[in-house]
Design a protein around this motif. Structure first.
Motif, PDB file in Angstrom:
ATOM      1  N   THR A 209       0.949  -1.308   0.008  1.00  0.00           N
ATOM      2  CA  THR A 209       0.010   0.147  -0.105  1.00  0.00           C
ATOM      3  C   THR A 209       0.883   1.339   0.091  1.00  0.00           C
ATOM      4  O   THR A 209       0.573   1.954  -0.661  1.00  0.00           O
ATOM      5  N   TYR A 270      -3.373   0.911 -13.649  1.00  0.00           N
ATOM      6  CA  TYR A 270      -4.857   1.058 -13.092  1.00  0.00           C
ATOM      7  C   TYR A 270      -5.744  -0.049 -13.513  1.00  0.00           C
ATOM      8  O   TYR A 270      -6.464  -0.663 -12.706  1.00  0.00           O
ATOM      9  N   GLN A 274      -6.929  -2.074 -10.152  1.00  0.00           N
ATOM     10  CA  GLN A 274      -7.493  -1.042  -9.497  1.00  0.00           C
ATOM     11  C   GLN A 274      -7.796  -1.403  -8.143  1.00  0.00           C
ATOM     12  O   GLN A 274      -7.242  -0.179  -7.651  1.00  0.00           O
ATOM     13  N   GLU A 275      -8.064  -2.500  -7.661  1.00  0.00           N
ATOM     14  CA  GLU A 275      -8.364  -2.156  -5.808  1.00  0.00           C
ATOM     15  C   GLU A 275      -6.972  -1.988  -5.256  1.00  0.00           C
ATOM     16  O   GLU A 275      -7.051  -1.116  -4.320  1.00  0.00           O
ATOM     17  N   LYS A 276      -5.869  -2.334  -5.696  1.00  0.00           N
ATOM     18  CA  LYS A 276      -4.488  -2.171  -5.179  1.00  0.00           C
ATOM     19  C   LYS A 276      -4.277  -0.651  -5.273  1.00  0.00           C
ATOM     20  O   LYS A 276      -3.836  -0.133  -4.357  1.00  0.00           O
ATOM     21  N   VAL A 278      -6.425   1.830  -5.738  1.00  0.00           N
ATOM     22  CA  VAL A 278      -7.202   2.570  -4.996  1.00  0.00           C
ATOM     23  C   VAL A 278      -6.710   2.593  -3.256  1.00  0.00           C
ATOM     24  O   VAL A 278      -6.945   3.560  -2.561  1.00  0.00           O
ATOM     25  N   SER A 279      -6.363   1.533  -2.849  1.00  0.00           N
ATOM     26  CA  SER A 279      -6.217   1.353  -1.629  1.00  0.00           C
ATOM     27  C   SER A 279      -4.762   2.192  -1.293  1.00  0.00           C
ATOM     28  O   SER A 279      -4.669   2.773  -0.186  1.00  0.00           O
TER      29      SER A 279
ATOM     30  N   ALA B 118     -19.907   0.057  -9.248  1.00  0.00           N
ATOM     31  CA  ALA B 118     -18.204  -0.343  -9.469  1.00  0.00           C
ATOM     32  C   ALA B 118     -17.656   0.053 -10.447  1.00  0.00           C
ATOM     33  O   ALA B 118     -16.497   0.738 -10.556  1.00  0.00           O
ATOM     34  N   ARG B 121     -16.951   3.868 -10.053  1.00  0.00           N
ATOM     35  CA  ARG B 121     -15.979   4.324  -9.087  1.00  0.00           C
ATOM     36  C   ARG B 121     -14.745   4.134  -9.890  1.00  0.00           C
ATOM     37  O   ARG B 121     -13.787   5.043  -9.638  1.00  0.00           O
ATOM     38  N   ILE B 122     -14.407   3.250 -10.719  1.00  0.00           N
ATOM     39  CA  ILE B 122     -13.059   3.070 -11.157  1.00  0.00           C
ATOM     40  C   ILE B 122     -12.926   4.415 -12.307  1.00  0.00           C
ATOM     41  O   ILE B 122     -11.786   4.859 -12.342  1.00  0.00           O
ATOM     42  N   SER B 198     -17.918   2.486   4.570  1.00  0.00           N
ATOM     43  CA  SER B 198     -17.957   1.024   4.554  1.00  0.00           C
ATOM     44  C   SER B 198     -17.740   0.343   6.055  1.00  0.00           C
ATOM     45  O   SER B 198     -18.148  -0.681   6.102  1.00  0.00           O
TER      46      SER B 198
END
Lengths: 288, 310
Positions: A209, A270, A274-276, A278-279, B118, B121-122, B198
């Motif tokens: 992160t 990205y 994506q998740e990585k 964003v975190s 989803a 948001r991306i 969340s």
């Protein structure tokens, strides 16, 4: 929503709830337009020929995609900017992770005098505006004969990434059960072995992160790169736009082709993570 | 994790501390590399910058001349600096009033789980990945008075009167840049509030809905109070960020026209790197540092006080 044959309860009638969701839907659609339109204009204009960019409105799509600007840009020193960015950012991120994980281990687990105050000073360093250090760092870089080298950027980049990474990694390492380090100690591990064999592997999510956050920030960093380097062979990607603008001042499609190309690497990454990412972006939320 | 996290939180208990031996020198070894870098590139420059604020120097050779408090006196009477400070304040106020509510609304709107959310948001997050130079360059073209998409669009809608020289007119330059700053920053606050949302137990709003509360009531009475900690951190972040802002203003207007969009940081930059007045530039940035420290201290204190009251 269930498809029960009985009339659903009053609050779940589809009509009013869809009506109630209307403002949210409108907002989401409007923001999608606002976000996407600048990118659409950017790409459309970058694909127009120079003549077409003068003679047609920004709203009209190019008659046919003219990739010549992209080819021109890629033939120029553009790849040198990409390479410099990759070099400076990866070295800086690696050093930041190494130095901040060492410091975080000491702050999270070692028993020493001034632990609290040292941590306090590092957290306080979060609010220092980079511009306050700009003049002395510029003079220092010149005095050290590092001006206009890729190495000039690494020192300031690491220094300004350290406070936030030390803060985040210390919080992370404090959550690693104390029993683990104590067990290691009983087994005869010294502090360094405990750090390298236990804390470093267990901190991987935190390191990832912090690394992403630092990486995105430094990839886009502008002011130090602008002040501490001057030639394309040592400048980083955000500066490519600046330098090409001087070169193609009136050739707007070419400039926007450069912008599109500089934005592309991170957007491609990205799409795949994506998740990585964003975190990683969220990690900055504590950055004061 | 919040801005106000206290460093003492994880201090070991007395009993434990007594059992464990002191590790002072080992700690020094672990901390030394980081502290060394911070000392050279952060703490030393901070002090050196204050010392430079007392000299008159064009940056060439050993011509620096000690002028005492002259730079600071001049700064206190400098209309451009006052204007820059005012612009920073305006940026701070508008950032908090625009970015936070819109970020929150988007977070709540996306919170209603649907297939589209989803994906949205991306897309929304993409501006956060772009460099300020890239964004500034794109928007400079959109704002262009003649061929820019905004004015062309307005004229097409027969709203010619609304078409302006967005970045060239002193009345609109700062506001036009602030709009772009908001455009880039709102997704960040959206992510921040989504993270806050969340952690909100779903039963909370479900129970209220079952009791007949409308979504509006749920928002004002449940969601908003739940998020107040996040909102406070966001406001402090936004405030400090605005006081030390530089990038998009420099790229889009350079502080002009005639200082209309000048910020403290852009003024410092021009003074040093275009005007070669190192001492005065150092005074500007030192003043900026003091202002940021005082405001951040006050803000953290105020928000902490509210925290204990509520």
């Amino acid at each position: 929503m269930t498809s029960a044959p009985l009339p659903p309860p009053a609050t779940r009638r589809p009509g009013p709830s869809r009506l109630r969701a209307l403002p949210a839907t409108l907002l989401k659609g409007l923001w999608l337009l606002l976000t996407a339109l600048p990118f659409v204009f950017m790409v459309m204009l970058s694909l127009k020929s120079r003549e077409e960019s003068y003679s047609t409105s920004m709203w009209t799509p190019p008659r046919q995609a003219d990739w010549s600007h992209y080819a021109d840009v890629l033939r120029g020193p553009f790849l040198s900017y990409v390479w410099n960015s990759l070099f400076v950012v990866s070295v800086s991120v690696a050093l930041t992770l190494l130095l901040s994980s060492l410091a975080a281990f000491a702050l999270a687990r070692l028993n020493f005098r001034f632990n609290g105050p040292v941590f306090g000073v590092i957290v306080a360093a979060l609010i220092v505006p980079v511009h306050v250090t700009l003049i002395p760092i510029y003079l220092l870089t010149r005095a050290a004969h590092l001006y206009d080298t890729s190495f000039a950027l690494i020192g300031p980049y690491v220094a300004f990434s350290l406070p936030v990474s030390i803060f985040l990694l210390t919080e992370f390492m404090r959550q690693i059960p104390r029993e683990l380090s104590e067990a290691a100690q009983i087994d005869g591990c010294g502090p360094f072995t405990t750090y390298a064999r236990i804390f470093l592997p267990l901190s991987r999510p935190g390191l990832v992160t912090v690394g992403i956050y630092t990486g995105i920030n430094l990839w886009n960093e502008f002011i130090f790169a602008y002040v501490l380097t001057s030639t394309p062979s040592h400048r980083t990607l955000p500066l490519a736009i600046f330098d090409f603008q001087g070169q193609y001042s009136s050739d707007i499609p070419a400039v926007l082709a450069v912008v599109t190309l500089t934005a592309l690497p991170l957007i491609v990454v990205y799409i795949f993570a994506q998740e990585k990412l964003v975190s990683g972006l969220m990690a900055g939320a504590i950055k004061g | 994790m919040s801005l106000t996290a206290k460093p003492v939180a994880a201090a070991p208990s007395q009993a434990r501390r007594a059992r464990r031996p002191r590790q002072d020198w080992i700690a020094v070894a672990f901390l030394a590399p980081a502290v060394l870098i911070l000392a050279v590139f952060l703490i030393y420059p901070l002090i050196a910058n204050f010392r430079l604020s007392f000299v008159d120097w064009n940056g060439l050779g050993n011509t620096a001349r000690n002028v005492g408090w002259n730079n600071w006196l001049e700064l206190s009477r400098d209309a451009v600096f006052v204007r820059a400070l005012g612009n920073n304040a305006l940026l701070a106020v508008l950032s908090i009033l625009i970015q936070l509510p819109l970020g929150l609304l988007l977070a709540v709107a996306l919170g209603r789980a649907s297939r589209g959310s989803a994906f949205l948001r991306i897309v929304y997050v993409v501006p956060l990945l772009m460099s300020s130079v890239a964004i500034g360059t794109v928007f400079r073209n959109l704002y262009d008075p003649n061929f820019g998409a905004i004015n062309v669009g307005l004229r097409a809608l027969h709203l010619d009167a609304l078409a302006q020289d967005w970045l060239g007119d002193p009345r609109f330059a700062l506001l036009s840049v602030i709009a772009v700053i908001c455009w880039q920053s709102i997704p960040f606050y959206m992510l921040l509030f989504m993270a806050g949302l969340s952690s909100m137990p779903a039963e909370l709003s479900e129970a209220a809905t079952l009791d007949g509360a409308s979504p509006r009531v749920v928002f004002w009475r449940i969601t908003l109070p739940f998020l107040q900690g996040t909102i406070r951190s966001a406001a402090v972040l936004s405030l400090i960020g605005a006081l030390r802002y530089f990038d998009l203003v420099y790229v889009m207007t350079g502080g002009g026209p005639t200082n209309a969009s000048e910020l403290m940081a852009t003024y410092m930059y021009r003074t040093v790197f275009s005007g070669f007045n190192i001492g005065y530039g150092a005074a500007i940035s030192s003043a900026m540092f003091l202002i940021v420290v005082v405001v951040a201290g006050l803000a953290l204190r105020l928000t902490r006080r509210y925290q204990t009251e509520v």
